[in-house]
Design a protein around this motif. Structure first.
Motif, PDB file in Angstrom:
ATOM      1  N   ILE A  46     -63.635  15.065   7.725  1.00 33.76           N
ATOM      2  CA  ILE A  46     -65.092  15.252   7.753  1.00 33.76           C
ATOM      3  C   ILE A  46     -65.794  13.956   8.128  1.00 33.76           C
ATOM      4  CG2 ILE A  46     -67.102  15.929   6.350  1.00 33.76           C
ATOM      5  CD1 ILE A  46     -65.247  17.762   4.770  1.00 33.76           C
ATOM      6  N   GLY A  47     -65.174  12.844   7.775  1.00 32.92           N
ATOM      7  CA  GLY A  47     -65.792  11.527   7.962  1.00 32.92           C
ATOM      8  C   GLY A  47     -66.257  11.261   9.383  1.00 32.92           C
ATOM      9  N   ILE A  48     -65.465  11.699  10.363  1.00 33.83           N
ATOM     10  CA  ILE A  48     -65.866  11.371  11.735  1.00 33.83           C
ATOM     11  C   ILE A  48     -67.124  12.122  12.174  1.00 33.83           C
ATOM     12  CG2 ILE A  48     -63.579  10.654  12.576  1.00 33.83           C
ATOM     13  CD1 ILE A  48     -63.633  13.463  14.033  1.00 33.83           C
ATOM     14  N   PHE A  49     -67.491  13.138  11.413  1.00 32.05           N
ATOM     15  CA  PHE A  49     -68.712  13.869  11.753  1.00 32.05           C
ATOM     16  C   PHE A  49     -69.938  13.339  10.990  1.00 32.05           C
ATOM     17  CE2 PHE A  49     -65.152  16.663  12.520  1.00 32.05           C
ATOM     18  CZ  PHE A  49     -65.415  17.128  13.797  1.00 32.05           C
ATOM     19  N   VAL A  50     -69.692  12.716   9.839  1.00 29.86           N
ATOM     20  CA  VAL A  50     -70.806  12.254   9.002  1.00 29.86           C
ATOM     21  C   VAL A  50     -71.060  10.755   9.180  1.00 29.86           C
ATOM     22  CG1 VAL A  50     -71.681  12.126   6.624  1.00 29.86           C
ATOM     23  CG2 VAL A  50     -70.307  14.081   7.325  1.00 29.86           C
ATOM     24  N   LEU A  51     -69.975   9.991   9.292  1.00 32.06           N
ATOM     25  CA  LEU A  51     -70.141   8.530   9.349  1.00 32.06           C
ATOM     26  C   LEU A  51     -70.968   8.023  10.537  1.00 32.06           C
ATOM     27  CD1 LEU A  51     -66.691   7.239   8.051  1.00 32.06           C
ATOM     28  CD2 LEU A  51     -68.918   6.850   7.012  1.00 32.06           C
ATOM     29  N   PRO A  52     -70.900   8.659  11.714  1.00 31.13           N
ATOM     30  CA  PRO A  52     -71.753   8.163  12.800  1.00 31.13           C
ATOM     31  C   PRO A  52     -73.234   8.126  12.423  1.00 31.13           C
ATOM     32  CG  PRO A  52     -70.121   9.634  13.697  1.00 31.13           C
ATOM     33  CD  PRO A  52     -69.983   9.692  12.210  1.00 31.13           C
ATOM     34  N   PHE A  53     -73.680   9.114  11.636  1.00 36.67           N
ATOM     35  CA  PHE A  53     -75.082   9.115  11.197  1.00 36.67           C
ATOM     36  C   PHE A  53     -75.353   7.920  10.280  1.00 36.67           C
ATOM     37  CE2 PHE A  53     -74.565  13.668  12.199  1.00 36.67           C
ATOM     38  CZ  PHE A  53     -75.641  13.821  13.048  1.00 36.67           C
ATOM     39  N   VAL A  63     -64.341   1.878   7.616  1.00 37.27           N
ATOM     40  CA  VAL A  63     -64.048   3.226   7.110  1.00 37.27           C
ATOM     41  C   VAL A  63     -63.966   4.211   8.281  1.00 37.27           C
ATOM     42  CG1 VAL A  63     -64.859   5.108   5.621  1.00 37.27           C
ATOM     43  CG2 VAL A  63     -65.196   2.751   4.909  1.00 37.27           C
ATOM     44  N   PHE A  64     -64.875   4.056   9.221  1.00 40.01           N
ATOM     45  CA  PHE A  64     -64.883   4.956  10.381  1.00 40.01           C
ATOM     46  C   PHE A  64     -63.602   4.786  11.215  1.00 40.01           C
ATOM     47  CE2 PHE A  64     -66.499   6.089  14.741  1.00 40.01           C
ATOM     48  CZ  PHE A  64     -66.645   7.440  14.480  1.00 40.01           C
ATOM     49  N   VAL A  65     -63.204   3.530  11.387  1.00 39.82           N
ATOM     50  CA  VAL A  65     -61.961   3.264  12.140  1.00 39.82           C
ATOM     51  C   VAL A  65     -60.766   3.868  11.394  1.00 39.82           C
ATOM     52  CG1 VAL A  65     -60.391   1.422  12.906  1.00 39.82           C
ATOM     53  CG2 VAL A  65     -62.844   1.221  13.322  1.00 39.82           C
ATOM     54  N   LEU A  66     -60.781   3.733  10.069  1.00 35.39           N
ATOM     55  CA  LEU A  66     -59.695   4.326   9.267  1.00 35.39           C
ATOM     56  C   LEU A  66     -59.672   5.841   9.426  1.00 35.39           C
ATOM     57  CD1 LEU A  66     -59.836   2.300   5.927  1.00 35.39           C
ATOM     58  CD2 LEU A  66     -57.893   2.443   7.480  1.00 35.39           C
ATOM     59  N   GLU A  67     -60.874   6.435   9.437  1.00 37.71           N
ATOM     60  CA  GLU A  67     -60.962   7.891   9.639  1.00 37.71           C
ATOM     61  C   GLU A  67     -60.369   8.270  11.005  1.00 37.71           C
ATOM     62  OE1 GLU A  67     -61.834  10.561   8.039  1.00 37.71           O
ATOM     63  OE2 GLU A  67     -63.113  10.031   6.365  1.00 37.71           O
ATOM     64  N   LEU A  68     -60.711   7.496  12.013  1.00 34.60           N
ATOM     65  CA  LEU A  68     -60.181   7.775  13.355  1.00 34.60           C
ATOM     66  C   LEU A  68     -58.664   7.607  13.373  1.00 34.60           C
ATOM     67  CD1 LEU A  68     -62.794   6.008  15.660  1.00 34.60           C
ATOM     68  CD2 LEU A  68     -62.437   8.461  15.441  1.00 34.60           C
ATOM     69  N   ALA A  69     -58.187   6.614  12.616  1.00 34.56           N
ATOM     70  CA  ALA A  69     -56.750   6.333  12.605  1.00 34.56           C
ATOM     71  C   ALA A  69     -55.954   7.477  11.990  1.00 34.56           C
ATOM     72  CB  ALA A  69     -56.491   5.046  11.836  1.00 34.56           C
ATOM     73  N   ARG A  70     -56.614   8.330  11.207  1.00 33.56           N
ATOM     74  CA  ARG A  70     -55.911   9.458  10.584  1.00 33.56           C
ATOM     75  C   ARG A  70     -55.331  10.402  11.630  1.00 33.56           C
ATOM     76  NH1 ARG A  70     -59.741  11.809   5.924  1.00 33.56           N
ATOM     77  NH2 ARG A  70     -57.903  12.946   5.278  1.00 33.56           N
ATOM     78  N   TRP A  71     -55.857  10.318  12.829  1.00 38.75           N
ATOM     79  CA  TRP A  71     -55.341  11.135  13.942  1.00 38.75           C
ATOM     80  C   TRP A  71     -53.855  10.860  14.159  1.00 38.75           C
ATOM     81  CZ3 TRP A  71     -56.916  15.001  17.029  1.00 38.75           C
ATOM     82  CH2 TRP A  71     -56.243  15.190  18.223  1.00 38.75           C
TER      83      TRP A  71
END
Lengths: 425, 305
Positions: free
Chosen positions: B99-106, B14-22
């Motif tokens: 928002i995911g890239i700020f919350v998912l790391p936690f 999910v985090f990688v997908l969030e990053l891919a949104r870039w």
């Protein structure tokens, strides 16, 4: 089915010429009535917007279709202009080219502002008007309904409509929206009652702004604009008080010097308790000193700042063009292929009808003969079956050949040959 | 039954997908499909996480009728789950925002730490009463809210920087509006103060009902109380400064609160409150409140007592 189009647009024709050929809604109806009087078997749709005037005609056969020269003559005659003087301004397109052009127009990739959303509805309205008045038939239904679908597909599969490109819309819907989540609880101050202010107000109201005040040097003009949009107006000497209470300021005056200097603003900002403020300075020369934008909690955007965003968004939209064109090409191929399959189906049906006709007439001639009049029903049935088999076996191969080539270029010549050989109209 | 590594990998996807949104358009069919895939991936992650959590709850309650045997691992998993739920809610409500890239790391960090920690409960000694459970959940909730507030503050400052530099966010890297980050940051700050406050009160009640006294001078209690006092002060400061117009006040308070929570957790863990000893009815008389506070506080940081 045949399609033809003539027209002039912003690409090749200056506005002075375009306006001579534009049609009002009433004129459209009159013109299409006139066209039907002259070419009774021809369907037509007339699209007239501020950037283009285009006349589309369609018919089942080429002979029913007026030539491009006749169409130009018709349009110029309608506006009582000499065709020779304006002929060069008219684009002339036939068949697939005309379809491709219509799809490009409805998808807004042919528009002055690529991706503008109005044109799709304008095309649809032109078609609806033609339908309502009975000017549209199978050809127009097919292409215009398909054009509507193509416009939607381009909208869904590309980002051609996503970025805003006018200064007021970018100012409100992008910049101010990035600061504020909602506008219904914000106090909006519009300084000046000029054209830019008028253009910005609908965007503000569209975003839900409820408390809007217009302040202008001429209270009368402010009141007029305020009444038009159902908002409040206040005299010029209330400017400072309104700046203090505002969350969002849109400034559009024609002042030659900044109306709010940094030193004046600092005092106002202190009175504002340093509350967050968005200033959209759409005036040229600017109404707010640029240094105000460096103060904390103040987000100041000038026309140039917004224009940069507009240009970037415009470029972004233009980057979508290759994708949109690819979709249009696919859709043109699809509609043309559908038409061809339908046309070969018509030929096959006509050929079968002709064969059935011959079979029936030959059978009745045969059964009318003395020798066969007393034949038993079994014998008669056997003869009928023999005729059926004969007809089917003779037609099987040519019909199979048409079906086999229905997707390629040979199809047209084969169908034409068949129609010619069997005298099918 | 899924194990923790299973949903750690799912969250990583999910985090990688969030990053891919870039690099993926946010609108049109592609944008829509990206969001659908993202929501589907997040749902799968959360579903497996929930199954695992339910399994752990079942294990925790299977010992005796009235006690719960909860491990550090479980607190880590529960903390990650609460943040993952918050992420899922934000993803559905504001799928266009990044928002995911700020919350998912936690979330990833908490699950990762939980994996490192042993899932074994500390035997029957690590049992908890109702008050202990409430106390633990409240302390954990407060810590999670502080983490979420930190994410909101980061988004606020990033968005403010972009706006000052005249950069519109209607790009592939869309952030929530300043007003949104600010108001949710405020909710997180006030919520964390209330939650930690409730955690303190429930811890005191727990101790009083069980031992009849509270060891106020225990360092763990002192640090936890300090954290609560700070959050109350931060809430008051942000309220006061916001009234005076300082738009950044809430964001700064969220950042400071996060740093203080991190420091408080580290300090609590270094004390006997960190629970170096096994918990149990027999020795609960000594440092029970302290240990309980530590459980929840350290669950977000993942230190093994």
């Amino acid at each position: 089915m045949k399609l033809r189009m003539i027209g002039c647009s912003h690409h090749t024709t200056p506005v002075e010429i375009r306006e001579k050929f534009s049609f009002t809604e009433q004129q459209v109806e009159g013109a299409l009535n006139l066209l039907r009087d002259q070419y009774s078997d021809c369907e037509s749709v007339l699209l007239s917007t501020c950037n283009r005037v285009e006349l589309y005609v369609g018919a089942s056969t080429e002979v029913d279709l007026p030539t491009t020269s006749q169409l130009i003559q018709f349009v110029t005659d309608f506006h009582q202009l000499a065709p020779q003087a304006y002929e060069e301004h008219f684009a002339r397109l036939d068949g697939e080219d005309a379809i491709e052009h219509l799809f490009s127009v409805s998808s807004s990739i042919d528009s002055l502002v690529v991706g503008e959303s109005q044109i799709a509805s304008q095309v649809h309205e032109a078609y609806e008007q033609a339908v309502k008045q009975g000017f549209a038939g199978p050809a127009m239904h097919a292409v215009f309904q398909h054009a509507n679908r193509v416009a939607k597909r381009v909208g869904h599969e590309t980002e051609i409509h996503t970025r805003r490109i006018s200064v007021p819309s970018v100012a409100v819907s992008e910049m101010a929206r990035d600061v504020f989540e909602r506008f219904d609880d914000k106090k909006v101050l519009v300084i000046g009652s000029g054209e830019m202010g008028r253009e910005t107000l609908p965007y503000l109201m569209n975003e839900g702004a409820k408390s809007i005040t217009i302040v202008n040097r001429s209270l009368e003009n402010a009141q007029k604009l305020a009444e038009e949009f159902g908002v409040r107006s206040e005299p010029w000497d209330r400017l400072d008080a309104n700046v203090i209470s505002a969350d969002l300021i849109v400034s559009t005056t024609g002042a030659t010097e900044p109306i709010i200097t940094e030193s004046r603003f600092r005092k106002l900002q202190t009175a504002r308790n340093n509350r967050m403020l968005v200033i959209l300075d759409l005036a040229v020369p600017r109404d707010f000193e640029a240094s105000i934008g460096r103060l904390p909690y103040v987000y100041l955007y000038s026309v140039d700042d917004l224009q940069v965003v507009c240009n970037r968004n415009r470029t972004f939209r233009e980057q979508q063009l290759p994708k949109a064109k690819r979709i249009i090409k696919e859709e043109v191929e699809r509609i043309v292929s559908d038409w061809k399959i339908r046309a070969s189906g018509d030929t096959i049906r006509a050929l079968r009808d002709r064969a059935a006709e011959i079979r029936t007439s030959e059978l009745s001639r045969l059964f009318g003969k003395q020798a066969l009049q007393n034949a038993s029903p079994e014998v008669q049935q056997e003869i009928e079956h023999a005729f059926d088999r004969l007809v089917n076996k003779i037609l099987h191969q040519p019909l199979q050949s048409i079906r086999d080539v229905s997707q390629n270029e040979q199809r047209d010549s084969l169908v034409s040959a068949l129609r010619w050989l069997f005298k099918i109209r | 039954m899924p194990n923790a590594t299973c949903f750690l990998i799912a969250y990583s996807v999910v985090f990688v997908l969030e990053l891919a949104r870039w690099r993926i358009p946010s609108t049109g069919k592609i944008g829509w499909w990206t969001r659908v895939i993202l929501v589907a991936a997040a749902s799968v992650s959360l579903f497996t996480h929930t199954l695992y959590l339910l399994d752990r709850i079942f294990l925790a309650t299977s010992g005796t009728n009235s006690t719960w045997a909860i491990s550090w691992h479980d607190w880590g998993i529960l903390s990650a789950w609460t943040l993952a739920v918050a992420y899922g809610w934000l993803l559905i409500r504001r799928s266009e925002n990044w928002i995911g890239i700020f919350v998912l790391p936690f979330v990833l960090m908490l699950v990762g730490v939980a994996i490192i920690l042993s899932p074994k409960t500390l035997g029957s000694a690590n049992s908890a009463t109702g008050w202990r459970l409430l106390h633990g959940i409240a302390m954990m909730g407060g810590t999670m809210l502080v983490s979420l507030g930190f994410a909101m503050a980061t988004m606020y400052f990033l968005q403010a920087w972009r706006l000052k530099n005249k950069l519109t966010s209607r790009s592939r890297f869309q952030l929530p509006s300043l007003e949104y980050s600010q108001s949710y940051g405020r909710i997180c700050l006030l919520g964390s103060a209330a939650s930690i406050g409730f955690g303190m009160v429930s811890g005191v009640i727990m101790n009083l009902t069980r031992d009849g006294r509270v060891e106020w001078l225990d360092r763990g209690i002192l640090f936890s109380a300090g954290l609560f006092v700070w959050l109350v002060i931060a809430s008051a400061i942000q309220w006061q400064l916001s009234r005076r117009g300082s738009g950044d006040a809430t964001a700064w308070m969220n950042i400071l609160s996060f740093l203080i929570v991190a420091a408080a957790v580290a300090l609590v863990l270094s004390t006997p409150h960190g629970g170096n000893k096994m918990f149990g009815p027999s020795d609960e008389g000594q440092t029970s409140v302290n240990r309980d506070l530590l459980i929840e506080a350290s669950s977000s940081e993942g230190k093994n007592p």
